[in-house]
Design a protein around this motif. Structure first.
Motif: not given
Ligand SMILES: Cc1cc2nc3c(=O)[nH]c(=O)nc-3n(C[C@H](O)[C@H](O)[C@H](O)COP(=O)(O)OP(=O)(O)OC[C@H]3O[C@@H](n4cnc5c(N)ncnc54)[C@H](O)[C@@H]3O)c2cc1C
Length: 568
Positions: A324-327, A371-375
């Motif tokens: 997951x992105x660090x942002x 998946x929610x985080x990815x969104x």
């Protein structure tokens, strides 16, 4: 033969300890283990502590002889602290970390947005706390070493894997050669480049972004508060983004986006680093100040997850399961929630109190969370590093408009990592009164903390087993009997009576603890409007049932569902 480095990693603020490798020749025949964890990063270490808390012994294999290279994860969220409190290291993070809750966004030198993360007198922890990952890993290692149920094997690298009915055979390479381990369950926490994922031929699904950032830690004495700083389109790095975070010990993280086409080698050349960091310091009014480089790296965002976190006897957590992105500080913070979500379920399965199918709910909940985080993270990543001309046009329009239009400014605020609500979990009770409540933590939600005294909070009393939180003057006799039945089967289940009428040190029949809520804060925050209301919390503190009025049958049904994943 695996030869991990015995040279301490270089750092100007952290003294790396090189641990002794675990050598198979000094130990006898290996029994079959219940749980082996591969990878002693922050997530694997937390998983070991979680399992131990649920009474399950484990062997933790770590390929290296020392903790993380460079600071990596530096921002930990309130929910992570609540999880770390459960495994006994939050107090050390509090001692050393820098808490914060404000973020500032600048566009072409002008401040356009100030983010304020909600913080309440009812919260023990701040929304965010900054600490370098090495320190956190050290605290977790200390806790693991102190726990008799955890055997930490440094310098042990997983290189092979065969799955059988009911167990897995793991080939482990060490500085004196390989050996084989048998385990009923293998927890894969071996990070972004997971060897276990590759050995099983599993593919991550999702996207990788082109935009590259230099991540640099410098030591410099800057008289600035601990707040996030984000600079869009700064004069020295046009069209790109720069972030700054304060870390303990006068260390600052400077992340700056690279112009398209620049290679990592070019970006990490000492002259390039010096020029750009000086330009950033100049821009914030501290040009010419002496600074020293500690660690730097090049990073590009990815939003990837495995579609299933269980593969036979193997269970994935942390970066091995998702990238997951660090942002938005999502990597380690998401991993802690994985470790917590897996720990209690695997504990119940290993002790025979739950069927293996309970583990399916781990994967469903945590893949859903990823998946929610990815969104969400995709949106912030596209804002930080627009992947196409169209996205850049849109982003630039928002940025330009924000100079004059106040309503646009909150769009700068990318959402940070947050605890997940397992709204659709199969563990949520089918026959409770969830829908009748107008507020308070609902099905699948993490708990709301409440201050009960000067240094006493509700969450200090919850977790480790199921908790039945009863807002009443007594525990009904049939409920007491049902609780006793479940406890007799070995389930960790506690009854906590909470209310305004409860005095300090009070005791009530059938209650394991009585919590005075003198100001009625818990009642208000948990949306309780009737005497006799109750909440059932899972061992990871998430709500799985709540009732306006509790009765023994509905409690029994809720516990059955939460320990099997099937509605009775
Ligand atoms: C520059 C940067 C900045 C970041 N900033 C943040 C942030 O602010 N907040 C945040 O939440 N996250 C952040 N992250 C992400 C965070 O560092 C990771 O998400 C986190 O370390 C993941 O933890 P993990 O335990 O899953 O994996 P890792 O930390 O990668 O640990 C994996 C462990 O497994 C070991 N290992 C690997 N292969 C094997 C094997 N075959 N056998 C045995 N052991 C093995 C490794 O040596 C390692 O110790 C950042 C990452 C980077 C790179």
């Amino acid at each position: 033969m695996h030869q991990p480095s015995t040279e301490p990693r270089r750092s100007i603020y952290y003294d790396y300890q090189v641990h002794e490798p675990w050598r198979p020749s000094q130990h006898g025949q290996q029994p079959r283990h219940q749980v082996v964890i591969a990878g002693g990063g922050p997530v694997g270490l937390t998983a070991a502590l979680e399992l131990a808390r649920h009474g399950v012994p484990c062997v933790l294999l770590e390929s290296e002889l020392q903790v993380s290279e460079g600071s990596r994860a530096i921002v930990f969220t309130r929910r992570s602290m609540e999880i770390l409190q459960q495994v006994g290291v939050a107090h050390r993070v509090m001692q050393h970390g820098l808490p914060w809750r404000f973020g500032n966004s600048f566009y072409r030198g002008q401040q356009v947005f100030r983010m304020e993360a909600p913080h309440d007198d009812n919260d023990r922890f701040w929304p965010m706390i900054n600490l370098q990952q090495q320190f956190l890993e050290e605290f977790l290692v200390d806790a693991c070493k102190a726990h008799p149920l955890i055997e930490l094997r440094w310098g042990n690298r997983v290189t092979g894997l065969v799955q059988h009915e009911g167990h897995a055979e793991v080939v482990v390479d060490t500085p004196e050669g390989p050996y084989t381990l048998e385990t009923e369950w293998l927890v894969a926490s071996d990070g972004a480049r997971s060897a276990i994922r590759s050995l099983l031929g599993l593919q991550l699904e999702g996207a990788s972004y082109e935009g590259r950032f230099v991540i640099a830690d410098i030591r410099i004495d800057l008289p600035l508060p601990t707040e996030r700083l984000a600079f869009f389109d700064p004069a020295w790095n046009p069209r790109n983004t720069v972030l700054m975070h304060r870390e303990p010990l006068n260390v600052w993280r400077v992340d700056y986006q690279l112009p398209e086409g620049e290679t990592p080698e070019e970006a990490l050349a000492p002259e390039s680093l010096k020029t750009r960091i000086n330009a950033q310091l100049e821009m914030i009014g501290h040009g010419g100040k002496a600074w020293e480089m500690d660690w730097c790296s090049v990073y590009s965002a990815r939003t990837l997850t495995l579609p299933d976190y269980r593969a036979g006897r193997i269970l994935f957590i942390g970066d091995a399961a998702h990238l997951l992105p660090i942002f938005g500080v999502r990597g380690a913070n998401t991993g802690f929630q994985d470790a917590q979500a897996l720990g209690w379920r695997l504990g119940l399965v290993c002790s025979g109190q739950a069927p293996e199918r309970l583990l399916a709910s781990y994967s469903q909940e945590r893949v859903g969370a990823a998946r929610e985080i990815i969104d969400e993270a995709g949106k912030s990543t596209r804002f930080m590093t627009p992947p196409s001309r169209g996205f850049r046009l849109l982003r630039d329009a928002v940025l330009s408009l924000s100079l004059t239009e106040v309503f646009v400014r909150p769009l700068y605020h990318w959402r940070t990592s947050r605890p997940h609500e397992y709204t659709g979990s199969t563990l949520n009770s089918a026959g409770d009164d969830n829908a009748l409540f107008h507020s308070g933590p609902a099905h699948g939600a993490p708990p709301a903390n409440v201050r009960l005294g000067a240094d006493d909070f509700l969450l200090d009393h919850l977790g480790g087993g199921f908790d039945l939180l009863v807002f009443a003057t007594s525990v009904p006799a049939d409920v007491q009997a049902t609780v006793k039945n479940w406890q007799a089967k070995g389930l960790k289940l506690r009854v906590l009576l909470i209310g305004q009428w409860i005095g300090q040190g009070a005791q009530f029949p059938g209650a394991d603890a009585c919590l005075p809520d003198t100001e009625g804060r818990a009642r208000a925050r948990w949306g309780v409007t009737t005497d006799g209301a109750a909440y059932l919390l899972r061992p990871d503190q998430h709500v799985c049932a709540r009732w306006m009025a509790l009765d023994a049958d509905r409690l029994h049904a809720a516990l059955k569902q939460a320990t099997t994943g099937v509605a009775p």
